[in-house]
Write a protein that holds these residues in place. Sequence first.
Motif, PDB file in Angstrom:
ATOM      1  N   GLN A 198       0.819  -1.217   0.000  1.00 15.69           N
ATOM      2  CA  GLN A 198       0.000   0.000   0.000  1.00 15.69           C
ATOM      3  C   GLN A 198       0.848   1.260   0.000  1.00 15.69           C
ATOM      4  O   GLN A 198       0.483   2.268  -0.605  1.00 15.69           O
ATOM      5  CB  GLN A 198      -0.910   0.007   1.230  1.00 15.69           C
ATOM      6  N   SER A 199       2.004   1.211   0.692  1.00 14.35           N
ATOM      7  CA  SER A 199       2.854   2.397   0.791  1.00 14.35           C
ATOM      8  C   SER A 199       3.373   2.851  -0.569  1.00 14.35           C
ATOM      9  O   SER A 199       3.761   4.011  -0.737  1.00 14.35           O
ATOM     10  CB  SER A 199       4.036   2.130   1.728  1.00 14.35           C
ATOM     11  N   GLY A 200       3.345   1.938  -1.556  1.00 18.75           N
ATOM     12  CA  GLY A 200       3.799   2.299  -2.893  1.00 18.75           C
ATOM     13  C   GLY A 200       2.967   3.408  -3.518  1.00 18.75           C
ATOM     14  O   GLY A 200       3.438   4.127  -4.403  1.00 18.75           O
ATOM     15  N   LYS A 201       1.730   3.578  -3.039  1.00 15.49           N
ATOM     16  CA  LYS A 201       0.850   4.603  -3.594  1.00 15.49           C
ATOM     17  C   LYS A 201       1.321   6.015  -3.263  1.00 15.49           C
ATOM     18  O   LYS A 201       0.872   6.987  -3.876  1.00 15.49           O
ATOM     19  CB  LYS A 201      -0.576   4.391  -3.085  1.00 15.49           C
ATOM     20  N   THR A 202       2.226   6.130  -2.298  1.00 12.46           N
ATOM     21  CA  THR A 202       2.725   7.460  -1.931  1.00 12.46           C
ATOM     22  C   THR A 202       3.882   7.901  -2.819  1.00 12.46           C
ATOM     23  O   THR A 202       4.309   9.057  -2.755  1.00 12.46           O
ATOM     24  CB  THR A 202       3.193   7.478  -0.464  1.00 12.46           C
ATOM     25  N   LEU A 203       4.418   6.987  -3.642  1.00 10.73           N
ATOM     26  CA  LEU A 203       5.551   7.291  -4.507  1.00 10.73           C
ATOM     27  C   LEU A 203       5.074   7.612  -5.922  1.00 10.73           C
ATOM     28  O   LEU A 203       4.050   7.081  -6.374  1.00 10.73           O
ATOM     29  CB  LEU A 203       6.526   6.111  -4.563  1.00 10.73           C
ATOM     30  N   LEU A 204       5.824   8.444  -6.606  1.00 10.92           N
ATOM     31  CA  LEU A 204       5.491   8.786  -7.996  1.00 10.92           C
ATOM     32  C   LEU A 204       6.602   8.290  -8.912  1.00 10.92           C
ATOM     33  O   LEU A 204       7.776   8.596  -8.695  1.00 10.92           O
ATOM     34  CB  LEU A 204       5.342  10.299  -8.159  1.00 10.92           C
ATOM     35  N   ARG A 205       6.220   7.524  -9.933  1.00  7.41           N
ATOM     36  CA  ARG A 205       7.196   7.110 -10.950  1.00  7.41           C
ATOM     37  C   ARG A 205       7.304   8.202 -11.996  1.00  7.41           C
ATOM     38  O   ARG A 205       6.289   8.746 -12.434  1.00  7.41           O
ATOM     39  CB  ARG A 205       6.767   5.793 -11.601  1.00  7.41           C
ATOM     40  N   HIS A 206       8.535   8.493 -12.412  1.00  9.77           N
ATOM     41  CA  HIS A 206       8.754   9.593 -13.357  1.00  9.77           C
ATOM     42  C   HIS A 206       9.852   9.211 -14.340  1.00  9.77           C
ATOM     43  O   HIS A 206      10.893   8.676 -13.944  1.00  9.77           O
ATOM     44  CB  HIS A 206       9.146  10.858 -12.574  1.00  9.77           C
ATOM     45  N   ASP A 207       9.627   9.465 -15.621  1.00  7.23           N
ATOM     46  CA  ASP A 207      10.617   9.159 -16.653  1.00  7.23           C
ATOM     47  C   ASP A 207      11.301  10.436 -17.135  1.00  7.23           C
ATOM     48  O   ASP A 207      10.677  11.502 -17.190  1.00  7.23           O
ATOM     49  CB  ASP A 207       9.949   8.459 -17.847  1.00  7.23           C
ATOM     50  N   LEU A 208      12.561  10.305 -17.488  1.00  3.16           N
ATOM     51  CA  LEU A 208      13.331  11.429 -18.023  1.00  3.16           C
ATOM     52  C   LEU A 208      13.861  11.056 -19.404  1.00  3.16           C
ATOM     53  O   LEU A 208      14.212   9.888 -19.643  1.00  3.16           O
ATOM     54  CB  LEU A 208      14.481  11.777 -17.075  1.00  3.16           C
TER      55      LEU A 208
END
Length: 253
Positions: A198-208
């Motif tokens: 569930q804690s994964g929902k607090t992280l944002l994946r971002h591509d560069l």
Amino acid sequence: MKRQALLAGLCGVLLGSAAGAEPITVAWRDKPPYHYLENGEPKGFLLARARTVFETAGLPARFISEPQKRIWANFQHGATNYCSISWYRLPEREAVAQYSQPFHEDLPHTILIAPGMVERVKAHATLASLLTDPTLTLGVIEGVSYGPLLDPMIKASKNKVMSRTVETTQMMRMLTVGRASYMFVDREDWEFFRQKEQSGKTLLRHDLPDMPPGVRRYIVCSRDVSPATMNKLNQAIAATGGMNNPGHSKPGK
């Protein structure tokens, strides 16, 4: 008759010796969803593929889970009849082990951003810019390679570096509580974590846009493993789909 009996007996000994050949020890580290334990049961898409490769090659193998540091210490200290799966090709590793043909090709790394750090990280339009920001903390897993292109970029980074001897899953958990601003991660690792915790929902994946391309993974073996055995592994890798595995190929392929 005595000579025929002697020859037959010798052939029997040789065949018995071959049949009872010591299996190759194949070590794997905990890296879900590539290879991991779930309720004590070994799982993972690359672990399953490795088993198929050794079976296709006709090579008896004993698969064991070991920490990364122990695996490479074993190679450095001259372990025999020993292989390990799913490693990047790096000069320091080639000095102590021999490599198969490519076994898998990763997608490019992505980054995960900690809660409360999204605007500060996304203010940088490129990876090159992001790595020059001394106000950000980069979470790095100690002893792990991020690939031959990304490793020197991390080493030259102006970010603060939080280096820890942990598994990827643990580093992602540390990121959820703000121990670092961001981290690099394999996309498969992130998808597995996001679905499981569930804690994964607090992280944002971002591509560069300037992230280095995905890196190939290999099976590595101790120096005493014969060329004939390595050739069998290479033929089995090719016969089971080469490095592009169903469900884990690059976008557009």
